[in-house]
Write an enzyme that holds these catalytic residues in place. Structure first.
Site, PDB file in Angstrom:
ATOM      1  N   ASP A 208       0.839  -1.193   0.000  1.00 31.20           N
ATOM      2  CA  ASP A 208       0.000   0.000   0.000  1.00 31.20           C
ATOM      3  C   ASP A 208       0.874   1.242   0.000  1.00 31.20           C
ATOM      4  OD1 ASP A 208       0.273   1.059   3.012  1.00 31.20           O
ATOM      5  OD2 ASP A 208       0.202  -1.126   3.037  1.00 31.20           O
ATOM      6  N   ASP A 210       0.777   3.560   2.423  1.00 23.82           N
ATOM      7  CA  ASP A 210       0.630   4.125   3.752  1.00 23.82           C
ATOM      8  C   ASP A 210      -0.521   5.130   3.714  1.00 23.82           C
ATOM      9  OD1 ASP A 210       1.806   3.760   6.399  1.00 23.82           O
ATOM     10  OD2 ASP A 210       2.321   5.880   6.305  1.00 23.82           O
TER      11      ASP A 210
END
Length: 290
Positions: A208, A210
């Site tokens: 991802d 973050d």
């Protein structure tokens, strides 16, 4: 001396496929039990040892992983080269979910973990200026490339305590520091591997962005799990490629990882705590004996 490859599996990586003569072995350490039993076997004639960092079924939080016991157990099994695989968030647009990053630096922001084997009664200081083994990291990079995954050579890993993910303010701060990825488990693991004189490399699997990314917002656990599943397949292929790159014959590390304790112990022999020295017999026995 025989080369033995250790693999520390992170989130989603709980075993190695294709091991010959595979068996799970329980190992006791002076620092308590490791995260799980250790899976041993061989691939292409090279012995391998696998340890799931969180335990099978993911039972340990990042803070409760028994880091010292894990490294001691791997050392007991004769591991000379340890490849860490872990899930991370990315601070860089070009390090996208699904990519791998071969980490070469760390910023340690953890605070609830014991970070050294050495304590009062036997003090030692090792250098972690270059916290990973350049040779092993280079070979891990080649193994990652062979899987077809997009892999980035070099990157700074921000180790946070967790288990919660970052606030937006924290994410932006770490990004401004020049960090590339963020995770919860490579510290104190890398420091302890250095104290145990084990060559260490870190493969970070991006799941991802973050929480800094304006188009992605907060970390979405469903997105993480989806990306993690794809990453796991590539991670297993990476592990399978390692034996062809690391021969079974062992040679001293040209970067000195296997001699990190050579001049590190500060406590005079007659002042050392004998009980602690005994606990250190696996990871530091080479320099403490005699």
């Amino acid at each position: 001396m025989e080369r033995i490859i250790g693999v520390m599996g992170g989130s989603g990586v709980y075993e190695i496929d294709g091991l010959q003569d595979a068996s799970w072995q329980e190992v006791n350490t002076p620092w308590g039990p490791p995260s799980d039993s250790l899976l041993t076997g061989s691939l292409d004639g090279v012995r391998m040892v696998f340890l799931p960092r969180h335990g099978r079924g993911h039972v340990h939080t990042p803070s409760t992983v028994p880091y010292r016991a894990n490294i001691d157990a791997l050392k007991q099994m004769g591991v000379t080269d340890l490849v860490s695989v872990s899930a991370v968030g990315s601070f860089r647009e070009e390090m996208a979910p699904g990519d791998f990053v071969v980490v070469d630096q760390f910023i340690d922001r953890t605070f609830a973990r014991v970070k050294s084997f050495f304590e009062t009664g036997c003090v030692a200081h090792v250098s972690v200026a270059h916290p990973v083994c350049e040779r092993l990291s280079g070979l891990a990079y080649e193994a990652a490339r062979s899987t077809g995954v997009t892999v980035h050579k070099g990157g700074t890993y921000l180790a946070m305590e967790g288990p919660q993910f970052s606030s937006v303010a924290e994410s932006k701060l770490y990004r401004s520091w020049g960090c590339d990825v963020i995770g919860m488990t490579n510290m104190p693991e890398a420091k302890l591997a250095r104290e145990a004189e084990i060559c260490y490399a870190s493969i970070a699997m991006v799941t991802d962005y973050d929480s800094w990314h304006p188009d992605h917002g907060a970390v979405d656990i469903t997105q993480i799990l989806s990306t993690l599943k794809a990453n796991t397949a590539h991670a297993k292929s990476l592990v399978a490629a390692l034996p062809a790159l690391l021969s079974a014959a062992y040679a001293p590390c040209e970067h000195g990882c296997d001699r990190a304790l050579e001049y590190a112990v500060m406590t005079a022999p007659d002042k050392r705590d004998t009980a602690l020295v005994e606990k250190l017999s696996t990871v530091a026995g080479r320099v403490l004996k005699g």
